[in-house]
Design a protein around this motif. Sequence first.
Motif: not given
Length: 919
Positions: A194, A196, A586-590, A700, A703, A707-708, A741
Motif C-alpha cells: 500500500s 503507507a 484511502d485516508a491513511d494509505g493502507t 506513493y 496517492w 490526498r493533499e 517524504e
Amino acid sequence: MTRHDAHPLQEATTRVALAAYLHDLGKFAERAGAHAQDPRLDAHLTLYCPFHEEAKGRGWHSHRHAAHTALAFDTIEPWLPPLLGRESAPYAPRRRAGDAAAADATDSLINAAAAHHRPDSFLQWVIATADRVASGFEREEFEKYNHAKDETRAGLDHYTARQLTLFEQMRLGSGGSVPDEKALRWRYPLRTLSPASLFPAKAAQCEGRDRDAARQEYARLWQWFLEAIKLIPQAHRQQLPLWFDHFDSLWLAATQAIPAATAFNVKPEVSLYDHSRTTAALAAALWRWHEAAGQTDASAAGRLRERSDYREPKFLLIQGDFFGIQDFIFASGGDTRKQAAKLLRGRSFQVSLFTELAALRILDALGLPATSQVINAAGKFLIVAPHTPEVLATLADLRSEFDAWFLRHTFGLAGMGLAWQDASCEDFLLRKDSTGDKAAERGFAALRTRLVEQLDRAKHARFDLCRSGARVFSDADYRFGPCAFNGRLPADQAAEHGAAASCALSRDQIAIGRALVDRFERLLIVRETGTELLHSGERLQPLELPLFGYRLAFTAHEEASGRFGVLAATGLLRRCFDFSLPGADDADGTMPLWNGYARRFISGYVPRASGSENRLSGRYVGVAQDDFPEAGDLAPFDLLASEDRQPDESGSGWLGVAALGVLKGDIDNLGELFRIGLQQPTFAKHAALSRQVNAFFAIYLSWLLAREFPKVYTVFAGGDDFFLVGPWRQVQKLAWRMRCEFHRYVAENGDLHFSAGVATQKPGAPVHVLAELAEEALALAKQCREPASSPVQPAKNAVTCFGQTVPWSQWLHLEGALDRLGVLRRDAGLSTGYVYGLLRFVDLCRREREGDPEAAMWRARFKYRTRRFVVDRIRGLDEATRQRRFNELATDIGVNGIDKLGANYRIVLFNHLYQFRDR
C-alpha cells in the motif's frame, strides 16, 4: 479451443518459472503456522529438508520451510491453473491421491519447488541453482547457509525478524561504512503493499522478540492472501501465462515486506517477492538453455551440483530503453494547446505502453513468462533469457521490427533501444578481491557495469542508420498536411467536419486521455487476430494503432473485462492490466493494492474539475464562462493556473498571479549508487532497489497528490524522475513535501536525495517551453556544490526556483522569511513598490559576495529607503513607534533576510509579489 500463436515452449517454461517462483511459498506458510498441526509434516520434513545429526543419534531438520512449501501448494491448489491429470511438461503430471502412477511422480512441479535444499533430479537442480545464483551464494557460503538455523545476527528468528531496508545501507563516496545489522534502525512493517507500507519504520515500532505476536501478524497476512487469490478471474486460470501475471501482482502485494532469508546470519534485507521473481527468471532461462543444448539428464544435474559449468554463459540479459521521451511527450502542433491536458496524459501513458508491449513482444517471441521481466520502470526493462543462437537471432529480428515501427510512426522522434549481455552463473555471485575483506568490482558488480556499457552503446547507435545506409522517411506522405497535434508527423486523415488533420498516433493519444478521464482502469492486450472481439462489448474503448502485433482496448470494470473468457481460453488475451490509482478515499494509505488483476503502476494522478468553478469565475483569469469544464473532466491548465489566487481583504476580488508551476526532478547520482552503493550487490538486491525507487514516484506520489495536492497534474513520474504541473505556489510546496517524504522513504540516509527545478510561467506558454524551462532549472540544481556531502561527489541535493539554486537544507528558512514578509505587509502596510525595490538590494548583496566593493553600499541604501518608507507611509504614529517599526523592517528584511539569505532572498520576494498581485 484452438490456441493462437504461442511459442511451443511457453507453457513448459512458465511451469518451470512457477515452481521456482513458489519455491519459498513455505516460508510464508510456516511463519503463519498454516500447517503446524498437519499430520503430513514429519514425512515432508524427511523428504525435503536437510537433516543434521548430533550426538547419540539425535538430530534436527533445517530449512523446514521447504516441507511447508509442498503442503502450502495443496492449500492454494483450488485457485491455481489445473495441475492435476493434464499435460505438465517438463514435469511429471500431478496425480490424485490413490492413483497408481502417483508414486512415480517424483519429478512433479511441487517436488521441484520443495526440494531446493535437497535437490536430486535435473529439474530440482535447475531451481536450486537459480535460488543460489539469485542470492549470490558462493559454494562455501551456501553450504554454511544450508546447515544453519533460522536466526539473524541480531538474535531474531524467522518469525520475529522484520525486513531491513537496503536504502539505509547505501553509501556513496566517503559517506562512511555501513552500520552492523544490530545498529540498523529501520525495518519494513509486515503489511500488504500500500502507499503507507512502502515506508520503513523504526525497528522498535515493528520488530520485537514476542514470537506469538509475530506469528499472529503472519497469520493475518496469510489469511488475506488465501482470500485474495480467489479474486483472479476463473476464466483466466485456463491460460497459465495470463494467470501467472495476475498472481505475480498478488504475490507482490502479499510478500513485499516478508524477509526472504534469515538463516546463517544472512541479513533479512531482500523481500520474498524480489527473491521469488529473480529466482523464477533465472530458472526459466537456465532450463531453456539446457533444453536447447540437450543437457537435461543426470549428468547435467551433476554439473549443476558440482558447479563445474558455472562459467558457461547460459543467460542473456536483455535491456530495453525507450529513448526520446521528452521530445515525444512535448511534441507540438497547431492544435496542441486545445487538447494539451489529454495529449500529455495520453502520451505519457503511451510511453508506458510502448515499454510494456515491447517487453511482452520479446517475452512472447522467446516463449518466456511475465516473471522473466525482472525490471520495468520509466521506459526501461530487463529480461532474463537463455543464451542460445535462436534467442540471439530472434532479438536481432525484433530490434529491426521495433526500429521499423518507430521510424514509420514517430519518424525517429522516439524509439526502443535493445541491448543484451551474456552471463554465467558465476557472474551473479558475490566475488571477493584478493584481500577477502570487501566486495570488489567483480561478480555481479562487474556484470552490472557491462550491462550499463551495452545499453550506452545501443543509445549511440539508434536505428542502426550508419550500418544500414538506408534512406529514411522517403515514403513520407504529407498529402493531408502535418498532424495538427504533432506538426512533425504527416496526417493520415484530412481535416473535415470540424476535426483537425491528424495521424493515428495522435488520435490514440487523445483517446487514451479520454479513457483515463472516463475512469477506464483496465487494459486488455490481445493478439491482432482477436481484434474483432474488442468491439463486441460495452464500455470498451479500443485503440486504433496496433503496437508490435497487439491490439489494445480500455475497459472500465470487472463486469466488462470479465466477459472475455473466450479470449483468455484461446490465448488471444495476452495481458489484462489493472492500472487504477491508489484511492483518494484511502485516508491513511493502507488499502492493499490488489483487485484481482495484474497491476501496473503506469497511470499518474491528474486533477479533475469539480463542475462548480464557474461560480467563482472571477478567480479564473482568462477563462470564458463557456469554457469551464464539466464535473469530472480533466482540469485544463488555464484553470489550474488560477487555483492559488485567494480572496482579497474586501472579499469582492481576488489576489495573486495566474501562473503554472512546473516541477522536474530526479534522484542524484543514482547510477553511482547502484554501482557502488551496496557493499554486497546481488541480482535480487538490484531488482529490489529498482522496484522500490520506482514505487516512491509511481505509487506513493500518486496517492499523495490525490490526498493533499489534488490540483497538481502528473506528466510523468516513475523510475527515478518526475515531471509535474500545477498551480505555481502549490508546486513549490509539493516539491518540499516530496523532499521530506523521500528522506523518510530512504530511512533518512543523507547519501540518497533528489534535485529539482521549478519554473513559473503564464498558462498560455507552449508545453514544450515549460519543459525546457524546467529542464534548465533542474540542470542548475544539479550544479549545486555547497554544502558538499563529500569531497568526492558534488552535493547537488538542491532546488532551483526563479533562477536561484538553493540547497534543500535552506528551503525552510526561505519559507519562514516569506511568512514573516507577509506579516510585515499586513502590520506595516508594505507596498508592492517597496517590496519590488528590494530586488535591487538583493542583487547588490550578491555582487558584494562576488567581490565587488562598491556593492557593499547596499546596506546604507537599504536603510535610507526603509527610513523614507516609514516616514512617508506610516503616519499618525509617534517617533518611538516609527523607530520600532524601522528597526523591525531593518532586522527582519535587511539582516535576517537579504544579509543572511543573500541572493536566495529573491525567491522570497518573487513569491510575495506573486501572491499579492491583482492578476
